[in-house]
Design a protein around this motif. Structure first.
Motif, PDB file in Angstrom:
ATOM      1  N   ARG A  53       0.842  -1.205   0.000  1.00  0.00           N
ATOM      2  CA  ARG A  53       0.000   0.000   0.000  1.00  0.00           C
ATOM      3  C   ARG A  53       0.877   1.256   0.000  1.00  0.00           C
ATOM      4  N   ILE A  54       1.934   1.265   0.815  1.00  0.00           N
ATOM      5  CA  ILE A  54       2.806   2.433   0.921  1.00  0.00           C
ATOM      6  C   ILE A  54       3.659   2.593  -0.342  1.00  0.00           C
ATOM      7  N   ARG A  55       4.218   1.510  -0.830  1.00  0.00           N
ATOM      8  CA  ARG A  55       5.155   1.583  -1.956  1.00  0.00           C
ATOM      9  C   ARG A  55       4.464   1.790  -3.305  1.00  0.00           C
ATOM     10  N   ASP A  56       3.338   1.100  -3.500  1.00  0.00           N
ATOM     11  CA  ASP A  56       2.773   1.028  -4.845  1.00  0.00           C
ATOM     12  C   ASP A  56       1.361   1.592  -4.981  1.00  0.00           C
ATOM     13  N   GLU A  57       0.475   1.214  -4.075  1.00  0.00           N
ATOM     14  CA  GLU A  57      -0.941   1.524  -4.261  1.00  0.00           C
ATOM     15  C   GLU A  57      -1.282   2.980  -3.981  1.00  0.00           C
ATOM     16  N   LYS A  58      -0.667   3.548  -2.939  1.00  0.00           N
ATOM     17  CA  LYS A  58      -0.898   4.952  -2.572  1.00  0.00           C
ATOM     18  C   LYS A  58      -2.380   5.253  -2.342  1.00  0.00           C
ATOM     19  N   THR A  59      -3.066   4.325  -1.696  1.00  0.00           N
ATOM     20  CA  THR A  59      -4.486   4.503  -1.372  1.00  0.00           C
ATOM     21  C   THR A  59      -4.740   4.044   0.053  1.00  0.00           C
ATOM     22  N   ALA A  60      -5.831   4.553   0.623  1.00  0.00           N
ATOM     23  CA  ALA A  60      -6.288   4.087   1.932  1.00  0.00           C
ATOM     24  C   ALA A  60      -6.826   2.661   1.771  1.00  0.00           C
ATOM     25  N   PRO A  61      -6.982   1.935   2.860  1.00  0.00           N
ATOM     26  CA  PRO A  61      -7.531   0.586   2.758  1.00  0.00           C
ATOM     27  C   PRO A  61      -8.890   0.519   2.048  1.00  0.00           C
TER      28      PRO A  61
ATOM     29  N   GLY B 141      -9.619   2.103  -0.550  1.00  0.00           N
ATOM     30  CA  GLY B 141      -9.392   2.376  -1.960  1.00  0.00           C
ATOM     31  C   GLY B 141      -9.334   3.849  -2.320  1.00  0.00           C
ATOM     32  N   THR B 142      -9.582   4.728  -1.354  1.00  0.00           N
ATOM     33  CA  THR B 142      -9.533   6.167  -1.606  1.00  0.00           C
ATOM     34  C   THR B 142      -8.089   6.600  -1.856  1.00  0.00           C
ATOM     35  N   PRO B 143      -7.824   7.259  -2.989  1.00  0.00           N
ATOM     36  CA  PRO B 143      -6.454   7.727  -3.236  1.00  0.00           C
ATOM     37  C   PRO B 143      -6.032   8.767  -2.195  1.00  0.00           C
ATOM     38  N   TRP B 144      -4.762   8.734  -1.832  1.00  0.00           N
ATOM     39  CA  TRP B 144      -4.246   9.723  -0.900  1.00  0.00           C
ATOM     40  C   TRP B 144      -4.215  11.086  -1.572  1.00  0.00           C
ATOM     41  N   ASP B 145      -4.447  12.121  -0.763  1.00  0.00           N
ATOM     42  CA  ASP B 145      -4.305  13.494  -1.265  1.00  0.00           C
ATOM     43  C   ASP B 145      -2.859  13.723  -1.688  1.00  0.00           C
ATOM     44  N   ALA B 146      -2.687  14.484  -2.768  1.00  0.00           N
ATOM     45  CA  ALA B 146      -1.345  14.835  -3.245  1.00  0.00           C
ATOM     46  C   ALA B 146      -0.678  15.789  -2.265  1.00  0.00           C
ATOM     47  N   TRP B 147       0.630  15.948  -2.404  1.00  0.00           N
ATOM     48  CA  TRP B 147       1.360  16.914  -1.605  1.00  0.00           C
ATOM     49  C   TRP B 147       0.853  18.318  -1.916  1.00  0.00           C
TER      50      TRP B 147
ATOM     51  N   PRO C 273      -3.307  16.230   5.402  1.00  0.00           N
ATOM     52  CA  PRO C 273      -4.454  15.331   5.307  1.00  0.00           C
ATOM     53  C   PRO C 273      -4.067  13.926   5.755  1.00  0.00           C
ATOM     54  N   ALA C 274      -5.054  13.186   6.211  1.00  0.00           N
ATOM     55  CA  ALA C 274      -4.818  11.788   6.572  1.00  0.00           C
ATOM     56  C   ALA C 274      -4.452  11.011   5.315  1.00  0.00           C
ATOM     57  N   ARG C 275      -3.464  10.180   5.442  1.00  0.00           N
ATOM     58  CA  ARG C 275      -3.109   9.244   4.371  1.00  0.00           C
ATOM     59  C   ARG C 275      -3.055   7.874   5.030  1.00  0.00           C
ATOM     60  N   GLN C 276      -4.254   7.305   5.168  1.00  0.00           N
ATOM     61  CA  GLN C 276      -4.376   6.035   5.893  1.00  0.00           C
ATOM     62  C   GLN C 276      -3.642   4.931   5.141  1.00  0.00           C
ATOM     63  N   HIS C 277      -2.739   4.305   5.841  1.00  0.00           N
ATOM     64  CA  HIS C 277      -1.962   3.209   5.258  1.00  0.00           C
ATOM     65  C   HIS C 277      -2.098   1.944   6.092  1.00  0.00           C
ATOM     66  N   LEU C 278      -2.526   2.091   7.332  1.00  0.00           N
ATOM     67  CA  LEU C 278      -2.767   0.933   8.195  1.00  0.00           C
ATOM     68  C   LEU C 278      -4.238   0.567   8.113  1.00  0.00           C
ATOM     69  N   GLY C 279      -4.515  -0.702   8.073  1.00  0.00           N
ATOM     70  CA  GLY C 279      -5.892  -1.174   7.981  1.00  0.00           C
ATOM     71  C   GLY C 279      -6.000  -2.227   6.894  1.00  0.00           C
ATOM     72  N   LEU C 280      -7.207  -2.722   6.716  1.00  0.00           N
ATOM     73  CA  LEU C 280      -7.424  -3.816   5.777  1.00  0.00           C
ATOM     74  C   LEU C 280      -8.439  -3.435   4.712  1.00  0.00           C
ATOM     75  N   SER C 281      -8.086  -3.693   3.477  1.00  0.00           N
ATOM     76  CA  SER C 281      -9.047  -3.541   2.385  1.00  0.00           C
ATOM     77  C   SER C 281      -9.874  -4.821   2.295  1.00  0.00           C
ATOM     78  N   VAL C 282     -10.897  -4.798   1.488  1.00  0.00           N
ATOM     79  CA  VAL C 282     -11.707  -6.004   1.269  1.00  0.00           C
ATOM     80  C   VAL C 282     -10.820  -7.110   0.703  1.00  0.00           C
ATOM     81  N   ASP C 283      -9.948  -6.761  -0.243  1.00  0.00           N
ATOM     82  CA  ASP C 283      -9.026  -7.761  -0.807  1.00  0.00           C
ATOM     83  C   ASP C 283      -8.056  -8.284   0.247  1.00  0.00           C
ATOM     84  N   ASN C 284      -7.582  -7.394   1.128  1.00  0.00           N
ATOM     85  CA  ASN C 284      -6.696  -7.828   2.214  1.00  0.00           C
ATOM     86  C   ASN C 284      -7.398  -8.845   3.109  1.00  0.00           C
ATOM     87  N   GLU C 285      -8.649  -8.549   3.457  1.00  0.00           N
ATOM     88  CA  GLU C 285      -9.417  -9.456   4.300  1.00  0.00           C
ATOM     89  C   GLU C 285      -9.607 -10.810   3.620  1.00  0.00           C
TER      90      GLU C 285
END
Length: 158
Positions: A48-56, A58-64, A126-138
């Motif tokens: 998620r941190i290296r490649d996906e750049k989304t919250a669990p 699926g929401t994309p993180w806000d840009a810098w 802004p929050a950039r949630q990286h901890l947590g589980l997506s549906v696919d993770n679950e």
């Protein structure tokens, strides 16, 4: 008008076998299962941190912000400046629990976001949630547990 009902006990039998396997797990087997779940979720978090750049979810993180972007160089990306956050992600098994997270102080503000009145430092991000589980993770975790229990059931059958 007619109504046909079909009922199969196959799923109940499968569930019963899974429950029996869970009930018969010894302490080492329980630890092995938690270690497997922890390693999987740690790996998912790194991805998620290296490649996906989304919250669990699926929401994309806000840009810098523009001002912050001007301080970054070519090798930096969201949450991957020098790689310290990614390097700090780890899991810990403690008894019947497994926890995944970081020991970095600033990780909480990255996860939850901040406001300008928070101190010290530039906390208005802004929050950039990286901890947590997506549906696919679950689903991946469910499959890992299912495979683990299938192996346990096979062991019971021997």
């Amino acid at each position: 008008m007619s109504l046909d009902l079909e009922f199969s006990t196959a799923e109940l039998n499968r569930l019963g076998a899974r429950l029996e396997a869970l009930a018969n797990l010894n302490e080492q087997d329980q630890r092995d299962l938690l270690e497997g779940v922890g390693a999987l979720v740690e790996s998912q978090t790194h991805r998620r941190i290296r490649d996906e750049k989304t919250a669990p979810d699926g929401t994309p993180w806000d840009a810098w912000s523009d001002s912050y972007r001007s301080t970054r160089h070519g090798g930096n990306s969201l949450l991957m400046g020098e790689g310290h956050l990614d390097d700090s992600i780890q899991y810990i098994v403690d008894g019947d629990d497994v926890a995944i997270g970081s020991n970095l102080i600033y990780d909480a503000i990255l996860q939850l976001g901040g406001t300008p009145d928070m101190a010290p430092g530039p906390a208005a991000i802004p929050a950039r949630q990286h901890l947590g589980l997506s549906v696919d993770n679950e689903q991946d975790i469910d499959e890992l547990i299912e495979d683990f229990l299938r192996d346990q059931i096979q062991e019971l059958s021997r």
